[in-house]
Design a protein around this motif. Sequence first.
Motif, PDB file in Angstrom:
ATOM      1  N   LEU A  24       0.897  -1.036   0.000  1.00  0.00           N
ATOM      2  CA  LEU A  24      -0.093   0.018  -0.001  1.00  0.00           C
ATOM      3  C   LEU A  24       0.842   1.111   0.202  1.00  0.00           C
ATOM      4  CD1 LEU A  24      -2.937  -0.911   2.338  1.00  0.00           C
ATOM      5  CD2 LEU A  24      -2.849  -1.345  -0.011  1.00  0.00           C
ATOM      6  N   LYS A  39      -6.798  14.278  -3.742  1.00  0.00           N
ATOM      7  CA  LYS A  39      -8.014  13.866  -4.087  1.00  0.00           C
ATOM      8  C   LYS A  39      -8.332  14.372  -5.435  1.00  0.00           C
ATOM      9  CE  LYS A  39      -8.724  11.537  -0.527  1.00  0.00           C
ATOM     10  NZ  LYS A  39      -8.215   9.934  -0.585  1.00  0.00           N
ATOM     11  N   ALA A  63       4.052  -0.344  -3.862  1.00  0.00           N
ATOM     12  CA  ALA A  63       3.252  -0.240  -4.674  1.00  0.00           C
ATOM     13  C   ALA A  63       3.941  -0.145  -6.340  1.00  0.00           C
ATOM     14  CB  ALA A  63       2.228   1.119  -4.814  1.00  0.00           C
ATOM     15  N   TYR A 112     -16.877   4.396 -11.185  1.00  0.00           N
ATOM     16  CA  TYR A 112     -16.305   3.917 -10.000  1.00  0.00           C
ATOM     17  C   TYR A 112     -15.078   4.884  -9.381  1.00  0.00           C
ATOM     18  CZ  TYR A 112     -13.950   0.727  -6.494  1.00  0.00           C
ATOM     19  OH  TYR A 112     -13.163   0.352  -5.342  1.00  0.00           O
ATOM     20  N   VAL A 137     -12.061  -4.973 -10.451  1.00  0.00           N
ATOM     21  CA  VAL A 137     -11.573  -3.804  -9.277  1.00  0.00           C
ATOM     22  C   VAL A 137     -12.972  -3.545  -8.955  1.00  0.00           C
ATOM     23  CG1 VAL A 137     -10.718  -1.585  -9.081  1.00  0.00           C
ATOM     24  CG2 VAL A 137      -9.465  -3.349 -10.424  1.00  0.00           C
ATOM     25  N   ARG A 162     -14.412  -5.438  -6.274  1.00  0.00           N
ATOM     26  CA  ARG A 162     -13.442  -5.652  -5.089  1.00  0.00           C
ATOM     27  C   ARG A 162     -12.549  -6.912  -4.944  1.00  0.00           C
ATOM     28  NH1 ARG A 162     -14.551  -1.168  -1.476  1.00  0.00           N
ATOM     29  NH2 ARG A 162     -16.390  -0.188  -2.056  1.00  0.00           N
ATOM     30  N   GLY A 189       5.339   1.895  -0.472  1.00  0.00           N
ATOM     31  CA  GLY A 189       6.457   2.234  -1.447  1.00  0.00           C
ATOM     32  C   GLY A 189       6.557   0.811  -2.368  1.00  0.00           C
ATOM     33  N   HIS A 242      -4.837   7.956  -3.327  1.00  0.00           N
ATOM     34  CA  HIS A 242      -3.896   8.472  -2.262  1.00  0.00           C
ATOM     35  C   HIS A 242      -4.824   8.856  -1.193  1.00  0.00           C
ATOM     36  CE1 HIS A 242      -0.589  10.635  -0.677  1.00  0.00           C
ATOM     37  NE2 HIS A 242       0.149   9.905  -1.533  1.00  0.00           N
ATOM     38  N   ARG A 243      -4.294   8.787   0.253  1.00  0.00           N
ATOM     39  CA  ARG A 243      -4.914   9.517   1.152  1.00  0.00           C
ATOM     40  C   ARG A 243      -5.011  10.734   1.184  1.00  0.00           C
ATOM     41  NH1 ARG A 243      -5.391   7.864   6.525  1.00  0.00           N
ATOM     42  NH2 ARG A 243      -6.054   5.921   5.559  1.00  0.00           N
ATOM     43  N   LEU A 294     -10.166   8.812  -7.527  1.00  0.00           N
ATOM     44  CA  LEU A 294      -8.889   7.876  -7.472  1.00  0.00           C
ATOM     45  C   LEU A 294      -8.550   8.430  -8.751  1.00  0.00           C
ATOM     46  CD1 LEU A 294     -10.534   4.803  -6.613  1.00  0.00           C
ATOM     47  CD2 LEU A 294      -9.319   6.116  -5.131  1.00  0.00           C
ATOM     48  N   ARG A 310     -14.879   8.319  -6.553  1.00  0.00           N
ATOM     49  CA  ARG A 310     -13.900   7.944  -5.300  1.00  0.00           C
ATOM     50  C   ARG A 310     -12.758   9.035  -5.243  1.00  0.00           C
ATOM     51  NH1 ARG A 310     -16.756   3.709  -6.147  1.00  0.00           N
ATOM     52  NH2 ARG A 310     -17.447   2.535  -4.228  1.00  0.00           N
ATOM     53  N   SER A 369      -3.503  -0.928  -8.362  1.00  0.00           N
ATOM     54  CA  SER A 369      -2.230  -0.811  -7.781  1.00  0.00           C
ATOM     55  C   SER A 369      -1.736   0.500  -8.539  1.00  0.00           C
ATOM     56  CB  SER A 369      -1.169  -1.714  -7.909  1.00  0.00           C
ATOM     57  OG  SER A 369      -1.494  -2.576  -7.089  1.00  0.00           O
ATOM     58  N   GLY A 370      -1.273   1.694  -7.628  1.00  0.00           N
ATOM     59  CA  GLY A 370      -0.552   2.753  -8.352  1.00  0.00           C
ATOM     60  C   GLY A 370      -1.888   3.920  -8.483  1.00  0.00           C
TER      61      GLY A 370
HETATM   62  N1  CMC Z   1      -8.244   0.586  -6.269  1.00  0.00           N
HETATM   63  C1  CMC Z   1      -9.523   0.502  -6.051  1.00  0.00           C
HETATM   64  N2  CMC Z   1     -10.171   1.058  -5.211  1.00  0.00           N
HETATM   65  C2  CMC Z   1      -9.536   1.753  -4.307  1.00  0.00           C
HETATM   66  C3  CMC Z   1      -8.302   2.237  -4.748  1.00  0.00           C
HETATM   67  C4  CMC Z   1      -7.533   1.464  -5.603  1.00  0.00           C
HETATM   68  N3  CMC Z   1      -6.177   1.553  -5.915  1.00  0.00           N
HETATM   69  N4  CMC Z   1      -7.690   3.088  -3.608  1.00  0.00           N
HETATM   70  C5  CMC Z   1      -8.958   3.547  -2.853  1.00  0.00           C
HETATM   71  N5  CMC Z   1      -9.912   2.673  -3.450  1.00  0.00           N
HETATM   72  C6  CMC Z   1     -11.373   2.881  -2.972  1.00  0.00           C
HETATM   73  C7  CMC Z   1     -11.560   2.194  -1.700  1.00  0.00           C
HETATM   74  O1  CMC Z   1     -11.808   0.870  -1.720  1.00  0.00           O
HETATM   75  C8  CMC Z   1     -12.643   2.926  -1.088  1.00  0.00           C
HETATM   76  O2  CMC Z   1     -13.700   2.495  -1.576  1.00  0.00           O
HETATM   77  P1  CMC Z   1     -15.244   2.423  -0.659  1.00  0.00           P
HETATM   78  O3  CMC Z   1     -15.244   3.980  -0.030  1.00  0.00           O
HETATM   79  O4  CMC Z   1     -16.286   2.081  -1.602  1.00  0.00           O
HETATM   80  O5  CMC Z   1     -14.928   1.497   0.539  1.00  0.00           O
HETATM   81  C9  CMC Z   1     -12.273   4.380  -1.671  1.00  0.00           C
HETATM   82  O6  CMC Z   1     -11.576   4.141  -2.885  1.00  0.00           O
HETATM   83  C10 CMC Z   1     -11.318   5.320  -0.594  1.00  0.00           C
HETATM   84  O7  CMC Z   1     -10.127   4.866  -0.361  1.00  0.00           O
HETATM   85  P2  CMC Z   1      -9.513   4.458   1.175  1.00  0.00           P
HETATM   86  O8  CMC Z   1      -9.018   2.772   0.931  1.00  0.00           O
HETATM   87  O9  CMC Z   1     -10.436   4.915   2.127  1.00  0.00           O
HETATM   88  O10 CMC Z   1      -8.342   5.306   0.871  1.00  0.00           O
HETATM   89  P3  CMC Z   1      -7.023   5.481   2.028  1.00  0.00           P
HETATM   90  O11 CMC Z   1      -6.767   6.686   2.102  1.00  0.00           O
HETATM   91  O12 CMC Z   1      -7.259   4.800   3.233  1.00  0.00           O
HETATM   92  O13 CMC Z   1      -6.158   4.539   1.086  1.00  0.00           O
HETATM   93  C11 CMC Z   1      -4.365   3.923  -0.595  1.00  0.00           C
HETATM   94  C12 CMC Z   1      -5.079   5.172   0.273  1.00  0.00           C
HETATM   95  C13 CMC Z   1      -3.115   4.659  -1.302  1.00  0.00           C
HETATM   96  C14 CMC Z   1      -3.714   3.139   0.534  1.00  0.00           C
HETATM   97  C15 CMC Z   1      -5.348   3.303  -1.289  1.00  0.00           C
HETATM   98  O14 CMC Z   1      -5.655   4.247  -2.481  1.00  0.00           O
HETATM   99  C16 CMC Z   1      -4.893   2.140  -2.199  1.00  0.00           C
HETATM  100  O15 CMC Z   1      -4.662   1.003  -1.834  1.00  0.00           O
HETATM  101  N6  CMC Z   1      -4.101   2.341  -3.401  1.00  0.00           N
HETATM  102  C17 CMC Z   1      -3.318   1.264  -3.848  1.00  0.00           C
HETATM  103  C18 CMC Z   1      -1.787   1.169  -3.534  1.00  0.00           C
HETATM  104  C19 CMC Z   1      -1.157   2.423  -3.848  1.00  0.00           C
HETATM  105  O16 CMC Z   1      -1.035   2.952  -5.136  1.00  0.00           O
HETATM  106  N7  CMC Z   1      -0.117   2.932  -3.027  1.00  0.00           N
HETATM  107  C20 CMC Z   1       0.796   3.932  -3.390  1.00  0.00           C
HETATM  108  C21 CMC Z   1       0.426   5.174  -2.583  1.00  0.00           C
HETATM  109  S1  CMC Z   1       1.113   6.665  -3.231  1.00  0.00           S
HETATM  110  C22 CMC Z   1       3.059   6.409  -2.705  1.00  0.00           C
HETATM  111  C23 CMC Z   1       3.010   6.124  -1.384  1.00  0.00           C
HETATM  112  O17 CMC Z   1       2.809   6.929  -0.457  1.00  0.00           O
HETATM  113  O18 CMC Z   1       3.586   5.204  -1.003  1.00  0.00           O
END
Ligand code: CMC
Length: 402
Positions: A239, A283, A243, A324, A267, A270, A241, A279-280, A330, A328, A275-276
């Motif tokens: 989730l 937006k 990623a 979708y 996706v 679910r 680095g 972001h927290r 994304l 959100r 991936s990629g």
């Molecule tokens: N694919 C599908 N759905 C997603 C994704 C994704 N990559 N990211 C978020 N969502 C959905 C999530 O399921 C949720 O949906 P719902 O509200 O219906 O339950 C909604 O979008 C909000 O997401 P969240 O999980 O509450 O967001 P978060 O802030 O807790 O998580 C994240 C942020 C980066 C962990 C997440 O977006 C994710 O898992 N992304 C994929 C992994 C990734 O690319 N990580 C690298 C981040 S950037 C570099 C770094 O900092 O390392």
Amino acid sequence: KGLRVQDKGFLNTAVLRSKITYIDGDAGILRYRGYPIEQLALQSSHLETAYLLIYGSLPTSAQYKVFQGEVMHHSVVHADAEQFFRSFRYDAHPMAILTSALAYLGSYYSEANPSLQGQNLFTKGDAASLAIIDKQIFRLIGKATTLAAMAYRVRQGRDFVTPPTGLSYTGSFLYQMDHLGETDYKPNPVLEKALDVLFLIHADHELNASATTVLQTGSSLVDPYSAVAAGCASLYGPLHGGANEAVIRMLISIGRPGNVPAFIEAVKKREKVLSGFGHRVYKTSDPRSFIVRKMADEVFEVTGKDELLETAMALHEAAMKDEYFVKRKLAPNVDFWSGLIYRAMGFPLDFFPVLFAVPRVVGWLAHWRQMMLQDGGVKIWRPRQIYVGAPKRDYVTMEQRV
Ligand code: CMC
């Protein structure tokens, strides 16, 4: 007692005041010490930006010379470390090696030892303790590339390479990775510059999971090697680095662009994660992703196009217009395109998170230094919980249990 609010995942908890990095997630803005990331990527270098992140202002040429000299001087790793690296299995993940190596490094530097922290060496703020702090910083930034290259070479069964002199930070890293004994080895200047920019844009990102881990660990006044190793472990996860590696594995699993719609549907059900994307904090868009996307084309001019590029572009296009993802908010983050560049440059897939960790050492140390020198000293990070377990009950012997 009295605790009522749970903030799962720290969605709304500010744990400190910081002068290092500013992010406006709605506007897609990232600034290091006030300077827009786009300007730094275009005009600065990773090491100059490291100085900026750590000390708060761009260096004069004299300051830069000293800083660069110290960092490069400290890039050499003790010869005994070779045995340590050779103790890993041939297929060990390089992030496991790097994480362990960072902690191992601390065993060499007794002045950073936690047993001395009872004297608050790091937090006194006088010239002597500042010098101790900065020495650990030079060592960690200088040796990060060497440890990473050693993790790479040990798996290739290659001899280790002593860090060269006269090359840039990234040039020295590429040399240590690639050098096979040629007398006239020179890293390709386009790839060296591209990697430098990638390093720069990965150098910090305020209180992400790994920086938070470094600060939480460091708040016990442990040595910075242990704190940075903890941060590296946090960065390893998919989730964070990890990623960039996960993106390429995902693209390989999708294969042809024609398979993208089925993946998007998975996706949305679910069954898969894109991936990629997401972001927290960002937006609308991650400004780093635009820099990386542009750079991918420059690198492909030298290396040739990556065969997964078409699939990545199709995936990007499909996600950006799908309800979708739009709903959100994304969008692609820094990891979506970076893996394609690393792949084209010939780095092994599981080495990609290492290419994130090496430059991020800078940001971790900038935060650590700021915390150590904050007014009023360090407060140990000790969050509270809301207990929802069993009420008081009496012990029963094993015979009485059903
Ligand atoms: N694919 C599908 N759905 C997603 C994704 C994704 N990559 N990211 C978020 N969502 C959905 C999530 O399921 C949720 O949906 P719902 O509200 O219906 O339950 C909604 O979008 C909000 O997401 P969240 O999980 O509450 O967001 P978060 O802030 O807790 O998580 C994240 C942020 C980066 C962990 C997440 O977006 C994710 O898992 N992304 C994929 C992994 C990734 O690319 N990580 C690298 C981040 S950037 C570099 C770094 O900092 O390392």
